[in-house]
Design a protein around this motif. Structure first.
Motif, PDB file in Angstrom:
ATOM      1  N   VAL A 285       0.959  -1.226  -0.171  1.00  0.00           N
ATOM      2  CA  VAL A 285       0.160   0.087   0.110  1.00  0.00           C
ATOM      3  C   VAL A 285       0.793   1.143   0.080  1.00  0.00           C
ATOM      4  O   VAL A 285       0.568   2.080  -0.754  1.00  0.00           O
TER       5      VAL A 285
ATOM      6  N   LEU B 229       2.267   1.668  -3.383  1.00  0.00           N
ATOM      7  CA  LEU B 229       0.986   2.507  -4.294  1.00  0.00           C
ATOM      8  C   LEU B 229       0.709   3.909  -4.017  1.00  0.00           C
ATOM      9  O   LEU B 229       0.454   4.440  -5.285  1.00  0.00           O
ATOM     10  N   THR B 230       1.060   4.173  -2.828  1.00  0.00           N
ATOM     11  CA  THR B 230       0.327   5.548  -2.545  1.00  0.00           C
ATOM     12  C   THR B 230       1.515   6.621  -1.969  1.00  0.00           C
ATOM     13  O   THR B 230       1.361   7.857  -2.380  1.00  0.00           O
TER      14      THR B 230
ATOM     15  N   SER C 279      -2.244   6.500   4.265  1.00  0.00           N
ATOM     16  CA  SER C 279      -3.059   5.267   3.442  1.00  0.00           C
ATOM     17  C   SER C 279      -2.795   4.038   4.481  1.00  0.00           C
ATOM     18  O   SER C 279      -3.558   3.145   4.578  1.00  0.00           O
TER      19      SER C 279
ATOM     20  N   THR D 266      -4.641   1.403 -10.141  1.00  0.00           N
ATOM     21  CA  THR D 266      -3.970   1.370  -8.947  1.00  0.00           C
ATOM     22  C   THR D 266      -5.175   1.634  -7.831  1.00  0.00           C
ATOM     23  O   THR D 266      -4.873   0.832  -6.687  1.00  0.00           O
ATOM     24  N   ASN D 267      -6.100   2.651  -7.956  1.00  0.00           N
ATOM     25  CA  ASN D 267      -6.907   2.894  -6.994  1.00  0.00           C
ATOM     26  C   ASN D 267      -7.869   1.666  -7.002  1.00  0.00           C
ATOM     27  O   ASN D 267      -8.490   1.193  -5.913  1.00  0.00           O
TER      28      ASN D 267
ATOM     29  N   LEU E 158      -6.057  -0.865  -4.776  1.00  0.00           N
ATOM     30  CA  LEU E 158      -5.909  -0.292  -3.418  1.00  0.00           C
ATOM     31  C   LEU E 158      -7.226  -0.401  -2.645  1.00  0.00           C
ATOM     32  O   LEU E 158      -7.508  -0.982  -1.440  1.00  0.00           O
TER      33      LEU E 158
END
Length: 422
Positions: free
Chosen positions: A40, A43-44, A49, A109-110, A113
């Motif tokens: 995570v 990714l962010t 997050s 990606t979202n 997620l």
């Protein structure tokens, strides 16, 4: 036997099976937590997050816990544990699938997620049942006179699995990547499922079969909140985890502050747990039933002190050392708390008390992750940890002054009484 034999609980076959399956399950769960946190953040690149992960698991685990305790007290424990593990395997497989090359190349990606957040939420639902089920099952596997010894070995196994799970999680991310690490986790969960079926079914000790859900929940909550010793022990541990813990933002320290990479990330996680397991194994030889309350207060205070040192450190070796000693004190507090709960809880109410324990302690891990993520965003990760450790010290001081029953607690007579009963 409980006084002189440090291996008393290990002489019971089903308890040994329980320890093996708990190790496999927690080892996988610990690695899964590490992998999710790392993935995570990759990714962010946003510490908040990481806090969201904690929130996703906290909400269902906290709010479903009282109902879960009611169910656990009404149901056969072995089969309920098996059902929980089966459902957990679906989460592990779902994460394995979400991190595959095919999904990562075709999904936004979202979307990935949100898929991870959804599975973590489902895991929170299961967490509400895991805690009280395990707490209740242990008491059905060993005689009451060796509850302290069984609690020590169970806690040591839990921490040991965390040590190797955290360490292996970080190294496996570096060696084989996130996807295949999650595949290994799925296999470990399936191993735990096979082991739990080797334990026989256990009797249901709660005879109030006509008790309504409302009456059941009220009885469990009233018991905990009217017992100053149990309430004080749970509150201390909750505060330490909620404010003093920083596991959720270790990825920030490893990446941005200590420049240690995924291997350093695994080492940081393992350092905290390794101190705990060494201490807990020592308590199998050194009784903790004398001056129990004072030992609990001192251990949580020591945990807070070394978390402050960790937050202020910019050197990897010092950070690892601080986390190790934090783990030493955390190990003492965990064994003491579990011993208090096992000896002070009536058999018919173990599911509900275990559920409240999950609300206080288990869920505070996730809420603490949210608190750590928000504090790290506002103050920066180092200051957030220092402030959290300081709050822990203040709460321990207040609890030591205000809660005389906990401060003067000594469980020696309780252990002797249980030996006479058996």
């Amino acid at each position: 036997m409980a006084k002189t034999d440090p291996y008393a609980a290990l002489r019971i076959k089903e308890f040994n099976i329980f320890l093996f399956l708990r190790f496999a399950l927690v080892f996988g769960w610990s690695m899964q937590f590490i992998v999710i946190e790392w993935q995570v953040y990759e990714l962010t690149k946003d510490p908040l997050s990481l806090g969201v992960i904690g929130l996703c698991e906290f909400l269902p685990a906290f709010f479903l816990a009282p109902f879960a305790g009611h169910i656990v007290d009404k149901k056969e424990k072995r089969n309920l544990f098996a059902i929980c593990i089966t459902l957990f395997s679906l989460i592990s497989f779902g994460l394995f699938w979400l991190t595959s090359d095919k999904i990562e190349s075709s999904w936004e990606t979202n979307t990935i997620l949100y898929g991870i957040y959804g599975l973590v939420f489902f895991g929170g639902v299961l967490r509400a049942f895991f805690g009280p089920t395990i707490f209740s099952l242990i008491a059905l596997l060993v005689p009451k006179k060796i509850y302290p010894n069984a609690a020590t070995w169970s806690s040591s196994t839990w921490k040991g699995a965390n040590v190797f799970g955290a360490l292996c999680g970080g190294f496996l991310i570096a060696w084989i990547g996130v996807h295949y690490t999650l595949g290994i986790i799925f296999l470990l969960v399936m191993l735990a499922l096979a082991l739990v079926l080797q334990i026989g079914k256990k009797p249901i000790l709660n005879k109030n079969i006509n008790e309504s859900v409302k009456e059941s929940l009220k009885a469990g909550l009233s018991f905990v909140f009217n017992d100053k010793v149990i309430l004080g022990a749970l509150t201390l541990d909750m505060i330490a985890v909620l404010f003093g813990g920083a596991v959720a933002i270790f990825a920030v320290f490893a990446t941005d502050i200590l420049d240690a990479g995924p291997k350093g990330f695994g080492i940081l996680n393992a350092a905290l747990s390794s101190g705990s397991i060494i201490t807990m194994l020592a308590t199998t030889y050194i009784p903790i039933t004398k001056n129990t309350g004072k030992k609990l207060l001192i251990s949580v205070f020591g945990f807070g002190v070394f978390m402050i040192i960790f937050g202020a450190s910019k050197l990897l070796w010092l950070s690892v050392l601080a986390l190790f000693f934090s783990g030493v004190f955390d190990g003492i507090s965990m064994v003491v708390r579990q011993t208090i709960l096992q000896l002070k809880t009536p058999d018919a109410m173990r599911g509900r008390v275990g559920a409240v324990n999950s609300m206080f302690v288990g869920s505070s891990n996730e809420l603490g992750a949210l608190e750590s993520g928000i504090a790290a965003r506002i103050f920066g990760a180092p200051l957030a940890v220092v402030l959290g450790g300081t709050v822990t010290l203040i709460i321990v001081a207040i609890m030591g002054v205000k809660n005389r029953e906990l401060r003067e607690l000594d469980l020696t007579e309780d252990v002797e009484a249980s030996e006479n009963e058996d």
